[in-house]
Design a protein around this motif. Structure first.
Motif, PDB file in Angstrom:
ATOM      1  N   CYS A  86       0.545   1.998  -5.884  1.00 28.42           N
ATOM      2  CA  CYS A  86       1.819   1.879  -6.588  1.00 28.42           C
ATOM      3  C   CYS A  86       2.902   2.577  -5.779  1.00 28.42           C
ATOM      4  CB  CYS A  86       1.739   2.454  -8.002  1.00 28.42           C
ATOM      5  SG  CYS A  86       1.459   4.224  -8.076  1.00 28.42           S
ATOM      6  N   VAL A  87       4.132   2.241  -6.076  1.00 25.71           N
ATOM      7  CA  VAL A  87       5.281   2.845  -5.414  1.00 25.71           C
ATOM      8  C   VAL A  87       6.088   3.591  -6.471  1.00 25.71           C
ATOM      9  CG1 VAL A  87       7.362   2.458  -4.065  1.00 25.71           C
ATOM     10  CG2 VAL A  87       5.351   1.027  -3.670  1.00 25.71           C
ATOM     11  N   LEU A  88       6.301   4.880  -6.247  1.00 24.28           N
ATOM     12  CA  LEU A  88       7.015   5.705  -7.203  1.00 24.28           C
ATOM     13  C   LEU A  88       8.514   5.455  -7.139  1.00 24.28           C
ATOM     14  CD1 LEU A  88       5.050   9.033  -6.675  1.00 24.28           C
ATOM     15  CD2 LEU A  88       4.662   7.262  -8.395  1.00 24.28           C
ATOM     16  N   ASP A  89       9.242   6.013  -8.093  1.00 26.49           N
ATOM     17  CA  ASP A  89      10.687   5.826  -8.148  1.00 26.49           C
ATOM     18  C   ASP A  89      11.390   6.320  -6.891  1.00 26.49           C
ATOM     19  OD1 ASP A  89      10.407   4.704 -10.591  1.00 26.49           O
ATOM     20  OD2 ASP A  89      11.351   6.312 -11.743  1.00 26.49           O
ATOM     21  N   ASN A  90      10.802   7.303  -6.225  1.00 25.93           N
ATOM     22  CA  ASN A  90      11.415   7.831  -4.995  1.00 25.93           C
ATOM     23  C   ASN A  90      11.081   6.991  -3.767  1.00 25.93           C
ATOM     24  OD1 ASN A  90       8.757   8.478  -4.460  1.00 25.93           O
ATOM     25  ND2 ASN A  90       9.050  10.700  -4.579  1.00 25.93           N
ATOM     26  N   GLY A  91      10.355   5.886  -3.967  1.00 22.84           N
ATOM     27  CA  GLY A  91      10.017   4.994  -2.879  1.00 22.84           C
ATOM     28  C   GLY A  91       8.729   5.331  -2.150  1.00 22.84           C
ATOM     29  N   ARG A  92       8.081   6.408  -2.537  1.00 18.73           N
ATOM     30  CA  ARG A  92       6.862   6.823  -1.851  1.00 18.73           C
ATOM     31  C   ARG A  92       5.659   6.062  -2.403  1.00 18.73           C
ATOM     32  NH1 ARG A  92       5.094  13.146  -0.826  1.00 18.73           N
ATOM     33  NH2 ARG A  92       3.711  12.750   0.950  1.00 18.73           N
ATOM     34  N   ALA A  93       4.836   5.540  -1.494  1.00 18.49           N
ATOM     35  CA  ALA A  93       3.655   4.781  -1.905  1.00 18.49           C
ATOM     36  C   ALA A  93       2.479   5.718  -2.152  1.00 18.49           C
ATOM     37  CB  ALA A  93       3.296   3.758  -0.839  1.00 18.49           C
ATOM     38  N   VAL A  94       1.660   5.352  -3.139  1.00 17.57           N
ATOM     39  CA  VAL A  94       0.499   6.151  -3.522  1.00 17.57           C
ATOM     40  C   VAL A  94      -0.695   5.227  -3.686  1.00 17.57           C
ATOM     41  CG1 VAL A  94      -0.432   7.803  -5.182  1.00 17.57           C
ATOM     42  CG2 VAL A  94       2.033   7.717  -4.786  1.00 17.57           C
ATOM     43  N   GLU A  95      -1.830   5.649  -3.146  1.00 16.79           N
ATOM     44  CA  GLU A  95      -3.077   4.920  -3.370  1.00 16.79           C
ATOM     45  C   GLU A  95      -3.992   5.768  -4.243  1.00 16.79           C
ATOM     46  OE1 GLU A  95      -5.613   2.398  -0.439  1.00 16.79           O
ATOM     47  OE2 GLU A  95      -6.660   4.328  -0.635  1.00 16.79           O
ATOM     48  N   VAL A  96      -4.622   5.125  -5.220  1.00 17.19           N
ATOM     49  CA  VAL A  96      -5.511   5.811  -6.155  1.00 17.19           C
ATOM     50  C   VAL A  96      -6.855   5.093  -6.144  1.00 17.19           C
ATOM     51  CG1 VAL A  96      -5.829   6.590  -8.522  1.00 17.19           C
ATOM     52  CG2 VAL A  96      -3.518   6.376  -7.599  1.00 17.19           C
ATOM     53  N   ARG A  97      -7.931   5.860  -6.031  1.00  7.47           N
ATOM     54  CA  ARG A  97      -9.258   5.254  -6.071  1.00  7.47           C
ATOM     55  C   ARG A  97     -10.230   6.163  -6.822  1.00  7.47           C
ATOM     56  NH1 ARG A  97      -9.414   7.613  -0.808  1.00  7.47           N
ATOM     57  NH2 ARG A  97     -11.436   8.521  -0.270  1.00  7.47           N
ATOM     58  N   TYR A  98     -11.340   5.568  -7.233  1.00  6.62           N
ATOM     59  CA  TYR A  98     -12.370   6.284  -7.988  1.00  6.62           C
ATOM     60  C   TYR A  98     -13.609   6.454  -7.121  1.00  6.62           C
ATOM     61  CZ  TYR A  98     -15.600   7.459 -11.758  1.00  6.62           C
ATOM     62  OH  TYR A  98     -16.515   8.092 -12.555  1.00  6.62           O
ATOM     63  N   VAL A  99     -14.170   7.665  -7.131  1.00  2.00           N
ATOM     64  CA  VAL A  99     -15.390   7.961  -6.391  1.00  2.00           C
ATOM     65  C   VAL A  99     -16.417   8.511  -7.372  1.00  2.00           C
ATOM     66  CG1 VAL A  99     -16.444   9.309  -4.540  1.00  2.00           C
ATOM     67  CG2 VAL A  99     -14.093   8.476  -4.284  1.00  2.00           C
ATOM     68  N   PRO A 100     -17.547   7.817  -7.562  1.00  2.00           N
ATOM     69  CA  PRO A 100     -18.563   8.336  -8.498  1.00  2.00           C
ATOM     70  C   PRO A 100     -19.198   9.615  -7.980  1.00  2.00           C
ATOM     71  CG  PRO A 100     -19.387   6.411  -7.325  1.00  2.00           C
ATOM     72  CD  PRO A 100     -17.940   6.532  -6.969  1.00  2.00           C
TER      73      PRO A 100
END
Length: 247
Positions: free
Chosen positions: A199-213
């Protein structure tokens, strides 16, 4: 890439821990909490959550109309609230509106009950409307990392009745993803386990989120050499890895 090793005891630590009757709190150091508002010194949150909540309210000039009612609670306080409510209101009401001791988000320092300023505010069910400044707070709070935790259409998942006054800090990218997808915290790890999300935050910075069991007593997690990273347990079976791309 670099590899870090996370021990199993970290499952119960971080801003994305799921706390409910099926997922009680695990042993962990107490949160470092500070008052949300100097006018309400008894209402405290984990320090980052407190700073962001205060910033959100200030951005709306809402300090005169939005009142912090309840924040961090000790195990003893949660037990007292449960016992008193059970005695005064009965089992059905208590189960709807009070989390069982050891299973309350308030014990994490990441949850806050907010109320509309008034001469008298109901401690258990403060009035927090969907219109006016209170509705604007709901919309703005997402970019500060908060979600309205217990919504009417999700009661079958959360086990708690609708609480328009109860907000939970999870962090900005996660609040945005949950809100966009219409998810509650009970659903979030499963959603992330399907595939990594960006996703891209309001400040324009991109973020990746993932799940690790969680793989046992130790879990190895790969992280980029650059960029800011966060690893949070989910208090269930794994870790949520958040990577802010270097900019």
């Amino acid at each position: 890439m670099r590899t870090v090793t996370i021990t199993r005891d970290r499952l119960g630590r971080g801003p994305l821990i799921l706390v409910n009757r099926s997922h009680p709190l695990r042993p962990a150091p107490p949160p470092e909490c500070v008052p949300v508002d100097s006018r309400c010194p008894a209402v405290a949150l984990e320090k980052q959550a407190a700073a962001l909540l205060s910033a959100c309210i200030q951005s709306l000039n809402g300090g005169a109309q939005i009142v912090p009612v309840s924040g961090w609670r000790s195990a003893e306080e949660q037990r007292r609230i449960w016992d008193e409510t059970l005695h005064q209101e009965g089992e059905a009401f208590t189960a709807q509106y009070v989390a069982y001791p050891g299973c309350s988000e308030h014990q994490t320092g990441l949850a806050v009950d907010l109320g509309r300023a008034a001469p008298h505010i109901d401690f258990l069910r403060p009035d927090f409307p969907y219109h006016g400044i209170w509705g604007r707070f709901r919309a703005a709070s997402v970019k500060y990392g908060f979600i309205e935790r217990y919504q009417a259409h999700q009661t079958h998942l959360t086990g708690i009745a609708a609480e328009p006054w109860h907000f939970r800090y999870v962090g900005a990218p996660h609040a945005a993803l949950m809100t966009e997808q219409g998810l509650c915290l009970e659903e979030y790890s499963g959603f992330l386990a399907q595939t990594p999300r960006r996703c891209v935050l309001d400040n324009g910075r991109a973020v990746e989120v993932r799940y690790v069991p969680c793989m046992g007593q130790e879990t190895e997690i790969s992280l980029p050499e650059e960029g800011c990273c966060q690893i949070s347990g989910d208090n269930a079976s794994g870790f949520v890895v958040t990577v802010w791309e270097a900019g």
